[in-house]
Each structure stands twice: as structure tokens, then as C-alpha cells.
Scaffold this motif. Structure first.
Motif, PDB file in Angstrom:
ATOM      1  N   ARG A 120      -0.535   1.141  -7.609  1.00  6.56           N
ATOM      2  CA  ARG A 120      -0.928   2.038  -6.513  1.00  6.56           C
ATOM      3  C   ARG A 120      -0.055   3.287  -6.502  1.00  6.56           C
ATOM      4  O   ARG A 120      -0.505   4.363  -6.136  1.00  6.56           O
ATOM      5  N   ARG A 161      -1.545   6.967  -6.707  1.00  5.09           N
ATOM      6  CA  ARG A 161      -1.256   7.974  -5.682  1.00  5.09           C
ATOM      7  C   ARG A 161      -0.796   9.281  -6.325  1.00  5.09           C
ATOM      8  O   ARG A 161      -1.190  10.372  -5.910  1.00  5.09           O
ATOM      9  N   TYR A 201      -6.776   2.842  -7.919  1.00  2.00           N
ATOM     10  CA  TYR A 201      -6.064   1.706  -8.523  1.00  2.00           C
ATOM     11  C   TYR A 201      -7.014   0.547  -8.781  1.00  2.00           C
ATOM     12  O   TYR A 201      -7.005  -0.061  -9.858  1.00  2.00           O
ATOM     13  N   ARG A 202      -7.847   0.228  -7.808  1.00  2.00           N
ATOM     14  CA  ARG A 202      -8.790  -0.882  -7.942  1.00  2.00           C
ATOM     15  C   ARG A 202      -9.790  -0.640  -9.071  1.00  2.00           C
ATOM     16  O   ARG A 202     -10.269  -1.571  -9.721  1.00  2.00           O
ATOM     17  N   TYR A 250       0.802  -1.222   0.000  1.00  2.00           N
ATOM     18  CA  TYR A 250       0.000   0.000   0.000  1.00  2.00           C
ATOM     19  C   TYR A 250       0.840   1.280   0.000  1.00  2.00           C
ATOM     20  O   TYR A 250       0.281   2.383   0.012  1.00  2.00           O
ATOM     21  N   ASP A 293      -6.251   6.433  -2.938  1.00  2.00           N
ATOM     22  CA  ASP A 293      -5.285   5.997  -3.955  1.00  2.00           C
ATOM     23  C   ASP A 293      -5.493   4.524  -4.308  1.00  2.00           C
ATOM     24  O   ASP A 293      -5.393   4.128  -5.472  1.00  2.00           O
ATOM     25  N   ASN A 294      -5.817   3.696  -3.315  1.00  2.00           N
ATOM     26  CA  ASN A 294      -6.044   2.286  -3.603  1.00  2.00           C
ATOM     27  C   ASN A 294      -7.340   2.092  -4.380  1.00  2.00           C
ATOM     28  O   ASN A 294      -7.402   1.241  -5.287  1.00  2.00           O
TER      29      ASN A 294
END
Length: 206
Positions: free
Chosen positions: A113, A117, A105-106, A67, A101-102
């Protein structure tokens, strides 16, 4: 806030597995783990017996690196998870998964990631119509994350004409509109990263 600025591939080699920190490169023959599947440094190929503490430490380090967090922020998330009802380890992963940020990405708006970010920091996204440039912002059920109107014409987002793959079932994504919505909080079954979170709990409970 401080962040790690060294070689990403070195982190993967230290953990002995792919952490998918460099997007498409991690799936290619250029992946450092595929080429050198041992820890970095002059003693990287030496055999070492790992203690229980060492196993716990490695799981924590792995989670931090997945992460992109440093110790102080990771520890604060653990303390927050500990105060919540339920299983502490699963609470921790849920908090990490719902960082903006995750989530970006997802949803497939970033190839890693780290890239997600950077895109958030540069102000390319809105949450419920308001610009948010804080990667650690925690999203909630019902939040709509969308590429900012001024950013739609950028080369990065012009390429996104197809639906993202491997999108978890707790978010829905419209690649055509460059937006996604959080429809539920992730359960442990939704989180596919190879982390033994109970070891992290044991480490911080010492």
C-alpha cells in the motif's frame, strides 16, 4: 497531510504480526517479525496484561497501520461510516478498501500500500480517463483505474506482463492493458485483513 515516516518493520513488530508494509520483503527471511517476534524497545519482551481498552486500542492502531493513516483521517472515516446505513465497522472497512491507493494495491499495480500510495501521488494513474493523484480519493462502482499512458514505458510497469495474483472479486484487472475496474463494493467477506472492527467501534463509542 502528515504521514508516518519511521521504520515500517517497527510497526509490524509493535502489532506482533505482519502488516505487509514492505511488499516482497515481508514474504522473505528478512522480515523483522520473523526474526524478532516481539515489540520494539527495551521492554518489548516483557509480559504485559492487556485490558479491554488495550485490546480495542491495538485493533485501531493495527487498522491505521494496515492502510497507512494517521489518527485524524482515520477518525473522520469512522464518523463517516457511523452516519451510513448498515454496520458501522463494516462500513469503515469498506471506505478504507475503496481508497484509490488501496485499490491500486489490490489490483496488483503496487507491491504494498505504501508503494501504491507513492505511485498515485506521483500521478501515474487515471480514473475514468482523468488523472488523479490523491491517494484518499474514494472510488465508486464502475470506475476504471488505468496506468497513465506516459507512465506505461517506465521500468515499474514494464515488468507487469502477468496477471496479478490474489485480486479480490470486487475488481477485475487487465495486466496487458494495465487497467482495472471496480465491479462492486467490497463485502466483509472480501476483506482479508485480520481486523476485529467491532473493537474499533467499541473504542470510539466510549
Amino acid at each position: 497531510m502528515a504521514r508516518y515516516t519511521g521504520p515500517s518493520c517497527r510497526l509490524c513488530r509493535r502489532e506482533g504480526q505482519k502488516l505487509y508494509l514492505k511488499g516482497e520483503r515481508c514474504y522473505s527471511d528478512k522480515c523483522a517479525v520473523s526474526k524478532r517476534a516481539y515489540a520494539p524497545g527495551q521492554h518489548g519482551q516483557g509480559r504485559k496484561k492487556i485490558s479491554n481498552y488495550g485490546l480495542q486500542l491495538r485493533e485501531k492502531q493495527k487498522a491505521k497501520r494496515f492502510y497507512g493513516l494517521l489518527e485524524s483521517q482515520f477518525r473522520s472515516y469512522f464518523e463517516k461510516a457511523e452516519k451510513q446505513a448498515g454496520i458501522t465497522g463494516e462500513n469503515l472497512l469498506r471506505i478504507l478498501e475503496t481508497r484509490l491507493d488501496n485499490v491500486v494495491y489490490r489490483m496488483g499495480f503496487g507491491s504494498s500500500r505504501k508503494e501504491a500510495r507513492q505511485l498515485v501521488t506521483h500521478g501515474h494513474f487515471t480514473v475514468n480517463g482523468k488523472k488523479v493523484d490523491i491517494p484518499s480519493f474514494i472510488v465508486s462502482v464502475g470506475d476504471v483505474i488505468k496506468v497513465k499512458e506516459k507512465s506505461v514505458s517506465s521500468a515499474k510497469f514494464k515488468e507487469m506482463t502477468q496477471a496479478a495474483t490474489n485480486v479480490p472479486n470486487w475488481v477485475v484487472v487487465s495486466s496487458e492493458n494495465l487497467e482495472g475496474k471496480v465491479v462492486s463494493l467490497p463485502t466483509r467477506e472480501d476483506i482479508d485483513i485480520p481486523i476485529a472492527e467491532h473493537l474499533i467501534v467499541e473504542l470510539y463509542s466510549r
